[in-house]
Design an enzyme around this catalytic site. Structure first.
Site, PDB file in Angstrom:
ATOM      1  N   ASP A   1       7.811  -3.425  -3.104  1.00  8.96           N
ATOM      2  CA  ASP A   1       6.483  -4.437  -3.283  1.00  8.96           C
ATOM      3  C   ASP A   1       6.219  -4.076  -4.664  1.00  8.96           C
ATOM      4  O   ASP A   1       5.253  -5.007  -5.180  1.00  8.96           O
ATOM      5  CB  ASP A   1       5.610  -4.023  -2.363  1.00  8.96           C
ATOM      6  N   ASN A   2       6.741  -3.384  -5.380  1.00  8.84           N
ATOM      7  CA  ASN A   2       6.131  -3.368  -6.866  1.00  8.84           C
ATOM      8  C   ASN A   2       7.262  -3.494  -7.831  1.00  8.84           C
ATOM      9  O   ASN A   2       7.588  -3.326  -9.021  1.00  8.84           O
ATOM     10  CB  ASN A   2       5.693  -1.658  -7.257  1.00  8.84           C
TER      11      ASN A   2
HETATM   12  P1  AMP Z   1       0.434   0.092  -4.900  1.00  4.38           P
HETATM   13  O1  AMP Z   1       1.434   1.010  -4.457  1.00  4.38           O
HETATM   14  O2  AMP Z   1      -0.763   0.093  -5.733  1.00  4.38           O
HETATM   15  O3  AMP Z   1       1.004  -1.361  -5.533  1.00  4.38           O
HETATM   16  O4  AMP Z   1      -0.428  -0.461  -3.599  1.00  4.38           O
HETATM   17  C1  AMP Z   1       0.108  -0.817  -2.421  1.00  4.38           C
HETATM   18  C2  AMP Z   1      -0.515  -1.757  -1.517  1.00  4.38           C
HETATM   19  O5  AMP Z   1      -1.769  -1.381  -1.204  1.00  4.38           O
HETATM   20  C3  AMP Z   1      -0.676  -3.075  -2.198  1.00  4.38           C
HETATM   21  O6  AMP Z   1      -0.542  -4.135  -1.170  1.00  4.38           O
HETATM   22  C4  AMP Z   1      -2.220  -3.431  -2.680  1.00  4.38           C
HETATM   23  O7  AMP Z   1      -2.791  -4.368  -2.402  1.00  4.38           O
HETATM   24  C5  AMP Z   1      -3.055  -2.279  -1.385  1.00  4.38           C
HETATM   25  N1  AMP Z   1      -3.867  -1.465  -1.957  1.00  4.38           N
HETATM   26  C6  AMP Z   1      -3.986  -0.600  -2.931  1.00  4.38           C
HETATM   27  N2  AMP Z   1      -5.188  -0.285  -3.299  1.00  4.38           N
HETATM   28  C7  AMP Z   1      -6.155  -0.835  -2.419  1.00  4.38           C
HETATM   29  C8  AMP Z   1      -7.542  -0.975  -2.336  1.00  4.38           C
HETATM   30  N3  AMP Z   1      -8.324  -0.210  -3.098  1.00  4.38           N
HETATM   31  N4  AMP Z   1      -7.975  -1.880  -1.596  1.00  4.38           N
HETATM   32  C9  AMP Z   1      -7.140  -2.847  -0.976  1.00  4.38           C
HETATM   33  N5  AMP Z   1      -5.820  -2.626  -0.983  1.00  4.38           N
HETATM   34  C10 AMP Z   1      -5.277  -1.782  -1.903  1.00  4.38           C
HETATM   35 MG    MG Z   2       1.539  -2.985  -5.530  1.00  2.72          MG
END
Ligand code: AMP
Ligand code: MG
Length: 497
Positions: free
Chosen positions: A260-261
């Site tokens: 997803d990244n």
């Molecule tokens: P990441 O690994 O940072 O790309 O995040 C993974 C998932 O978690 C993504 O779908 C983000 O939108 C969600 N996410 C990360 N941090 C938050 C947050 N503080 N509140 C809501 N969703 C989050």
């Molecule tokens: Mg992400």
């Protein structure tokens, strides 16, 4: 009229021409919703280079309502805010539903340099927030802002950053921190995981619709292709191979290479616990939360390949499995070719010699064994005097093991003898590919501490200016090219942001 002014970089915020083609996809692709208001927002950082991409006049940043707009409290005319849904493999485990849990896409702003998604990261909860609070902290917003612009200046494809808006609203992470919203820009925020969502739900028509959208908007050269979906996969593989080679060459560690990244455009996206390698260690793990080292530096090329398998699998409703497989087989050679070309240039070789790959491996072993600073080593190598009796003292100093260095230097000198040009010409070439300045963790941390503790944002500006010309000597900024001071040894970055 408006178009001409956009090209001049002279439009006001209200004159930005918004469209949201993503918002015209079927409702299953997103949830329409407004950002959650943020109390008493203030401007922390504004990036005129990103503003120029959408034709926004830089004076607009001085407006009293700029912060209100770029934290989502006030919506610009024509914007159509939504949170996109996706899925993804996180640390190797498939998570059937993710999405923009704290990012809201306002729409696309069209400027002289194409259309750019404007996304507010940290703009509040969405249906995809899971347990999250929908917010981002100032610390991580500054890290993303600086890193994305540093990567851009290094010539590495990336999302961009327009502004950071802060607020004193508390956000709870390991400690209580303050909130911020980062305005991120990219031609598209579609991820491998967006395809995985629909494919895993067996919503094959949506897989097709998404592929058509991506081709139509971002790979228009494939519109007339005989097998457009297979060609799309091939293009993403090619772009990803090149991107990862660029990461490896510059010593960039992403930290969370979940599918997803991974950007469908081959951009570096979602800066979290990333790091630029300082003391060289092949197995460097920049993400403190990555216990097994799944996303260690030397794993990145393989992980990207694995992620591309996930994408290919998600595209199987549209392409033959054998064709997908053979497309994937091309990745390794493409990656190796890009990486070797980039590293040859870093070593100062304009010609190709059969032993270059072996010499490169031995160079990296020398660096690894000595924990030599990766960026300083290559920058310093530009000054290598190829005369047989030259001491090359500055380079020599990076290595405690004098004998290992001397043996290596002898081989390097012999290799340089196969090049035609003089040392000065080689140095000029090397300085254009070996940055003097990268975003060392302690540099970001210094800017973060000044911002968080003293509300002093000048260091963010200063650092941005230095990093926007990473290949220039900038003698007055020498301090920014130095290795980390001892206090930085305690720094650790994790997924928490
Ligand atoms: P990441 O690994 O940072 O790309 O995040 C993974 C998932 O978690 C993504 O779908 C983000 O939108 C969600 N996410 C990360 N941090 C938050 C947050 N503080 N509140 C809501 N969703 C989050
Ligand atoms: Mg992400």
């Amino acid at each position: 009229m408006n178009t001409a002014r956009a090209e001049l970089g002279a439009v006001r915020l209200e004159e930005l021409r918004f469209d949201n083609r993503y918002g015209r996809l079927p409702p299953a692709f997103y949830t329409r919703l407004a950002p959650t208001p943020l109390p008493n927002p203030y401007l922390v950082a504004f990036n005129p280079a990103a503003a120029e991409l959408i034709g926004l006049a830089p004076e607009e940043a001085a407006r009293a309502d700029f912060a209100e707009i770029f934290c989502g409290n006030r919506l610009l005319p024509g914007s159509d805010p939504l949170a996109a849904i996706y899925a993804g493999h996180q640390f190797g485990v498939f998570v059937p539903q993710l999405g923009d849990g704290r990012a809201i896409l306002l729409g696309e702003a069209a400027g002289a340099q194409g259309r750019w998604d404007l996304q507010l990261k940290g703009a509040g909860q969405t249906p995809y927030s899971r347990m999250g609070d929908g917010r981002a902290v100032l610390r991580s917003s500054i890290r993303e802002y600086l890193a994305s612009e540093a990567m851009h200046a290094l010539g590495i494809p990336t999302t961009r950053a327009l502004a950071i808006v802060g607020s004193d609203a508390p956000v709870i992470r390991e400690n209580v921190e303050s909130a911020a919203v980062l305005t991120r820009m990219a031609p598209s925020h579609v991820r491998f995981g967006t395809f995985e969502l629909f494919s895993s739900r067996r919503q094959h028509e949506h897989v097709g619709t998404l592929a058509d959208h991506v081709i139509e908007q971002h790979y228009p050269q494939l519109r007339e292709a005989r097998e457009p979906y297979l060609e799309l996969l091939r293009m993403v593989i090619a772009r990803t191979a090149k991107l990862i080679a660029q990461w490896q060459a510059v010593g960039f560690c992403h930290g969370v290479m979940n599918t997803d990244n991974m950007s469908i455009l081959g951009l570096t996206i979602d800066y979290g616990p990333y790091g630029f390698i300082e003391a060289f260690d092949r197995g460097h793990i920049c993400n403190h939360s990555d216990d097994s080292g799944r996303y260690a530096y030397n794993m990145q090329p393989r992980v990207a390949h694995w992620n591309l398998y996930c994408l290919a699998e998600a595209l199987l409703p549209l392409i033959e499995v054998e064709a997908a497989q053979s497309a994937l087989e091309a990745y390794e050679a493409q990656y190796e070719q890009h990486y070797l070309a980039l590293m040859r240039a870093k070593l100062g070789f304009a010609t190709e010699q059969p032993d270059d790959a072996a010499l490169l491996q031995d160079t990296l072993k020398l660096l690894h064994d000595a924990h030599a600073d990766y960026t300083i080593f290559f920058r310093c190598l530009g000054d290598f005097d190829s005369a047989p009796d030259a001491a090359n003292a500055a380079l020599r100093e990076l290595f405690a093991d004098g004998a290992a260095y001397a043996a290596w230097a002898g081989r390097y000198r012999a290799r340089l003898a196969l090049e035609a040009g003089a040392d000065a010409e080689r140095k000029a070439r090397m300085d254009r590919v070996n940055p003097k300045f990268v975003l060392r963790n302690y540099l970001a941390e210094t800017a973060i501490r000044k911002a968080a503790d003293e509300r002093d944002y000048a260091e963010i500006e200063r650092l941005m200016r230095v990093l926007s010309r990473p290949y220039d000597e900038q003698p007055a900024m020498q301090a920014y090219a130095e290795p980390a001071p001892p206090w930085a040894a305690a720094l650790a970055v994790s997924c928490s942001s």
